[in-house]
Design an enzyme around this catalytic site. Structure first.
Site, PDB file in Angstrom:
ATOM      1  N   HIS A 144      45.744  43.847  79.938  1.00 55.99           N
ATOM      2  CA  HIS A 144      46.351  42.776  79.137  1.00 55.99           C
ATOM      3  C   HIS A 144      45.346  42.268  78.095  1.00 55.99           C
ATOM      4  O   HIS A 144      45.704  42.022  76.942  1.00 55.99           O
ATOM      5  CB  HIS A 144      46.751  41.601  80.040  1.00 55.99           C
ATOM      6  CG  HIS A 144      47.766  41.938  81.094  1.00 55.99           C
ATOM      7  ND1 HIS A 144      47.457  41.986  82.428  1.00 55.99           N
ATOM      8  CD2 HIS A 144      49.088  42.235  81.003  1.00 55.99           C
ATOM      9  CE1 HIS A 144      48.533  42.287  83.126  1.00 55.99           C
ATOM     10  NE2 HIS A 144      49.541  42.454  82.295  1.00 55.99           N
TER      11      HIS A 144
ATOM     12  N   ALA B 174      42.177  43.545  82.606  1.00 55.09           N
ATOM     13  CA  ALA B 174      41.566  43.999  81.351  1.00 55.09           C
ATOM     14  C   ALA B 174      42.538  44.777  80.459  1.00 55.09           C
ATOM     15  O   ALA B 174      42.316  44.897  79.252  1.00 55.09           O
ATOM     16  CB  ALA B 174      40.339  44.843  81.654  1.00 55.09           C
TER      17      ALA B 174
ATOM     18  N   LEU C  16      46.938  38.791  85.256  1.00 54.59           N
ATOM     19  CA  LEU C  16      46.325  39.453  84.104  1.00 54.59           C
ATOM     20  C   LEU C  16      45.057  40.218  84.473  1.00 54.59           C
ATOM     21  O   LEU C  16      44.328  39.847  85.380  1.00 54.59           O
ATOM     22  CB  LEU C  16      46.016  38.416  83.018  1.00 54.59           C
ATOM     23  CG  LEU C  16      47.229  37.631  82.520  1.00 54.59           C
ATOM     24  CD1 LEU C  16      46.806  36.610  81.465  1.00 54.59           C
ATOM     25  CD2 LEU C  16      48.305  38.558  81.966  1.00 54.59           C
TER      26      LEU C  16
HETATM   27  P1  AMP Z   1      52.997  43.586  82.565  1.00 54.44           P
HETATM   28  O1  AMP Z   1      52.358  42.256  82.773  1.00 54.44           O
HETATM   29  O2  AMP Z   1      52.707  44.578  83.642  1.00 54.44           O
HETATM   30  O3  AMP Z   1      54.459  43.488  82.198  1.00 54.44           O
HETATM   31  O4  AMP Z   1      52.275  44.188  81.280  1.00 54.44           O
HETATM   32  C1  AMP Z   1      52.244  43.486  80.051  1.00 54.44           C
HETATM   33  C2  AMP Z   1      51.778  44.444  78.981  1.00 54.44           C
HETATM   34  O5  AMP Z   1      50.483  44.936  79.296  1.00 54.44           O
HETATM   35  C3  AMP Z   1      52.700  45.665  78.844  1.00 54.44           C
HETATM   36  O6  AMP Z   1      52.876  45.954  77.467  1.00 54.44           O
HETATM   37  C4  AMP Z   1      51.919  46.743  79.543  1.00 54.44           C
HETATM   38  O7  AMP Z   1      52.189  48.041  79.054  1.00 54.44           O
HETATM   39  C5  AMP Z   1      50.490  46.341  79.226  1.00 54.44           C
HETATM   40  N1  AMP Z   1      49.570  46.930  80.202  1.00 54.44           N
HETATM   41  C6  AMP Z   1      49.645  46.860  81.555  1.00 54.44           C
HETATM   42  N2  AMP Z   1      48.650  47.574  82.128  1.00 54.44           N
HETATM   43  C7  AMP Z   1      47.933  48.116  81.119  1.00 54.44           C
HETATM   44  C8  AMP Z   1      46.786  48.965  81.052  1.00 54.44           C
HETATM   45  N3  AMP Z   1      46.167  49.397  82.151  1.00 54.44           N
HETATM   46  N4  AMP Z   1      46.328  49.322  79.836  1.00 54.44           N
HETATM   47  C9  AMP Z   1      46.947  48.893  78.700  1.00 54.44           C
HETATM   48  N5  AMP Z   1      48.020  48.092  78.690  1.00 54.44           N
HETATM   49  C10 AMP Z   1      48.522  47.715  79.877  1.00 54.44           C
END
Ligand code: AMP
Length: 284
Positions: free
Chosen positions: A38, A36, A34
């Protein structure tokens, strides 16, 4: 107190109590490691809902490459500490064998929106995403769920599934959270070498330059895409997966002219690490 559970029955038990007490339940699915980005989704859920559930599950079904799955960063302890600090109510950390027990053969398959961008570049990826997200929705039964604009196509694809399959959940999209130097936060950033990390902010700079050209009147899609590709090619160990300008709803590539609000999306490998980023032309 934050509950950390691994079993579907524990999630159902807690959530049904909350629902009986008419609490609004927010949900943020993640693959852990995780950051910022997330935290932003989680903070939005905490602000709007009475209870917030976060899932941590590295979903093997959505990985098209075994090495990518194996090298995907994991940081369980730090993740739980962050979630506790944020004030999350429930963390759901299913085990792979419970998520996909022997005999598991059902998939959510979507046409259309999945056929361009990351869907074209990573065969089966969105089937894996949709299958796990539908399973998680069925277990958690949230009122609202948060996803990040960083995975813009993912949000559109999930919204389509929610509509098509009557999932009783409202999908929210949060803006991209970036490092001070512009690099979009991603769990994969920790896999970059120092040299790659130093160069990686140029991905967003390339998008911004393209946006400046668009705002100055350049509408030709090929000219805009070539400009971005040239910038990306200059990165160390770079291999471009795609540079596309698409309609923001259909995600179909524009053929001649770009319009305000169109999606400019890129995926680029720096060495073995695949990074994605995007912006909406004329809007950011
Ligand atoms: P992940 O753990 O990569 O599957 O991401 C979980 C959620 O966090 C997904 O909805 C991603 O789009 C979101 N997320 C990942 N990186 C970012 C970021 N830099 N800014 C905003 N949301 C993000």
């Amino acid at each position: 107190m934050m509950s950390v559970v691994r079993h579907t029955s524990d999630v159902r038990c807690l959530v049904s109590d909350w629902k009986a007490a008419r609490r609004k339940v927010g949900f943020v699915p993640t693959m852990g490691a995780l950051h910022a980005g997330h935290a932003r989704l989680i903070t939005e859920s905490l602000a709007e809902c009475d209870r917030t559930v976060v899932s941590i599950f590295v979903n093997p079904l959505q990985f098209d490459r075994k090495d990518d799955l194996e090298s995907y960063p994991r940081s369980d302890e730090a993740d739980l500490a962050l979630l506790e600090e944020l004030g999350v109510h429930l963390v759901y950390q299913p085990r792979e064998k419970d998520m996909y027990p022997e005999g598991f053969v059902t998939r959510v398959v979507q046409e259309g929106l999945t056929e361009t961008l990351c869907g074209a570049a990573r065969p089966g990826h969105f089937d894996g995403v949709l299958t796990v997200v539908l399973k998680l929705f069925n277990v958690v039964q949230p009122d609202l769920a948060w996803f990040g604009q960083k995975d813009y196509q993912q949000v559109q694809v999930i919204r389509r599934m929610v509509k098509d399959l009557n999932c009783p959940v409202e999908v929210r999209m949060s803006p991209i959270v970036r490092e001070a130097d512009g690099l979009a936060l991603s769990s994969r950033n920790r896999l970059l070498t120092p040299e790659q990390r130093a160069a990686a902010p140029r991905i967003f700079k390339a998008l911004q330059k393209c946006d400046v050209a668009f705002r100055s009147g350049q509408r030709n899609v090929d000219a805009l895409r070539v400009q971005v590709a040239r910038e990306l090619e200059g990165l160390p160990e770079a291999r471009i997966d795609y540079v596309e300008i698409t309609d923001p709803r259909s995600l179909l590539p524009r053929r001649s002219d770009a319009a305000e609000g169109d999606l400019l999306a890129v995926a680029v490998y720096l060495g073995a690490v695949r990074l994605i980023d995007n912006l909406l032309l004329g809007r950011s």
